[in-house]
Design an enzyme around this catalytic site. Structure first.
Site, PDB file in Angstrom:
ATOM      1  N   GLU A   1      16.081 -43.005 -66.939  1.00 29.70           N
ATOM      2  CA  GLU A   1      16.103 -43.545 -65.579  1.00 29.70           C
ATOM      3  C   GLU A   1      17.219 -42.833 -64.840  1.00 29.70           C
ATOM      4  O   GLU A   1      18.403 -43.053 -65.122  1.00 29.70           O
ATOM      5  CB  GLU A   1      16.352 -45.054 -65.601  1.00 29.70           C
ATOM      6  CG  GLU A   1      16.547 -45.667 -64.223  1.00 29.70           C
ATOM      7  CD  GLU A   1      17.154 -47.053 -64.265  1.00 29.70           C
ATOM      8  OE1 GLU A   1      17.871 -47.413 -63.306  1.00 29.70           O
ATOM      9  OE2 GLU A   1      16.928 -47.785 -65.253  1.00 29.70           O
TER      10      GLU A   1
ATOM     11  N   ARG B   1      21.888 -42.255 -56.999  1.00 33.13           N
ATOM     12  CA  ARG B   1      23.245 -42.503 -56.491  1.00 33.13           C
ATOM     13  C   ARG B   1      23.974 -41.221 -56.131  1.00 33.13           C
ATOM     14  O   ARG B   1      25.098 -41.282 -55.635  1.00 33.13           O
ATOM     15  CB  ARG B   1      24.070 -43.247 -57.552  1.00 33.13           C
ATOM     16  CG  ARG B   1      23.511 -44.576 -57.992  1.00 33.13           C
ATOM     17  CD  ARG B   1      24.423 -45.203 -59.017  1.00 33.13           C
ATOM     18  NE  ARG B   1      23.762 -46.261 -59.759  1.00 33.13           N
ATOM     19  CZ  ARG B   1      24.274 -46.862 -60.827  1.00 33.13           C
ATOM     20  NH1 ARG B   1      25.459 -46.483 -61.278  1.00 33.13           N
ATOM     21  NH2 ARG B   1      23.606 -47.803 -61.452  1.00 33.13           N
TER      22      ARG B   1
ATOM     23  N   LYS C   1      13.681 -56.413 -64.025  1.00 27.05           N
ATOM     24  CA  LYS C   1      14.991 -56.025 -64.529  1.00 27.05           C
ATOM     25  C   LYS C   1      15.935 -57.219 -64.360  1.00 27.05           C
ATOM     26  O   LYS C   1      15.929 -57.859 -63.309  1.00 27.05           O
ATOM     27  CB  LYS C   1      15.472 -54.820 -63.723  1.00 27.05           C
ATOM     28  CG  LYS C   1      16.914 -54.416 -63.918  1.00 27.05           C
ATOM     29  CD  LYS C   1      17.209 -53.207 -63.044  1.00 27.05           C
ATOM     30  CE  LYS C   1      18.665 -52.807 -63.103  1.00 27.05           C
ATOM     31  NZ  LYS C   1      18.910 -51.551 -62.360  1.00 27.05           N
TER      32      LYS C   1
END
Length: 203
Positions: free
Chosen positions: A37, A41, A124
């Site tokens: 993943e 960012r 999640k």
């Protein structure tokens, strides 16, 4: 859910230099963790996803997806799943239009209920450790028996097994095996230790 059932530990990757992406992808595959993943960012995140997506043995997704536009960009870069820190109906709907599996974040019963109401069967749990840890996941699962969870946030080699022992947990996400500043040799060493964590949890 099939993605995470097959991959009980998901490396959460933050790449400041996209030129490391290909080598990191090969290290993950070679270490028996053929999934990543890549969080959105950093400026080079989409380029890193595109590079890693060219590795046919690696399943790469986009993390920290905050907007529908980011979901589209991630899919165009080659991401095969999306992960969000929170629950955004707009992002979930865009991912549905794109045919991109999405895992939005929740931390409360209210958010789990909202996820169920828009048809989600897996979420999640984030930030996991500061939101109550494995006991909190177990408590939510007792109420929402049809929901599966992927805890992320504060997960380490030491506590991953606590989560993986729960039947409601599909997988855990963590960055302990892919430290942001570590060299490739150190990362390969840490990746090797993940297999022991998975085996100890009986996954």
């Amino acid at each position: 859910m099939k993605i995470f059932e097959a991959h009980p530990v998901v490396p959460v990757v933050v790449l400041d230099d996209e030129s490391r992406a290909a080598d990191l992808g090969r290290a993950l595959v070679g270490g028996g963790l053929p999934i990543a993943e890549v969080t959105l960012r950093t400026p080079g995140a989409l380029a890193a996803i595109a590079t890693m997506a060219r590795n046919r043995d690696l399943l790469v997704g986009a993390g920290t997806v905050l907007t529908p536009e980011q979901a589209t960009a991630a899919a165009e870069a080659g991401a095969r799943f999306a992960v969000c820190p929170g629950l955004s109906r707009a992002v979930v709907e865009r991912c549905g239009m794109l045919g991109l599996p999405v895992l939005p974040g929740v931390a409360t019963a209210t958010e789990v209920l909202a996820a169920r109401e828009i048809g989600l069967k897996a979420v999640k749990f984030f930030p996991a450790e500061t939101s109550g840890g494995a006991p909190a996941v177990a408590a939510l699962a007792a109420v929402f028996g049809d929901m599966r969870f992927v805890p992320t946030g504060g997960i380490t080699a030491a506590n991953a097994g606590d989560y993986l022992a729960l039947p409601s947990v599909l997988a855990v996400g963590g960055s302990w095996m892919v430290p942001r500043s570590a060299d490739l040799d150190r990362i390969q060493e840490l990746i090797g230790g993940v297999r022991a964590v998975i085996a100890a949890a009986g996954r």
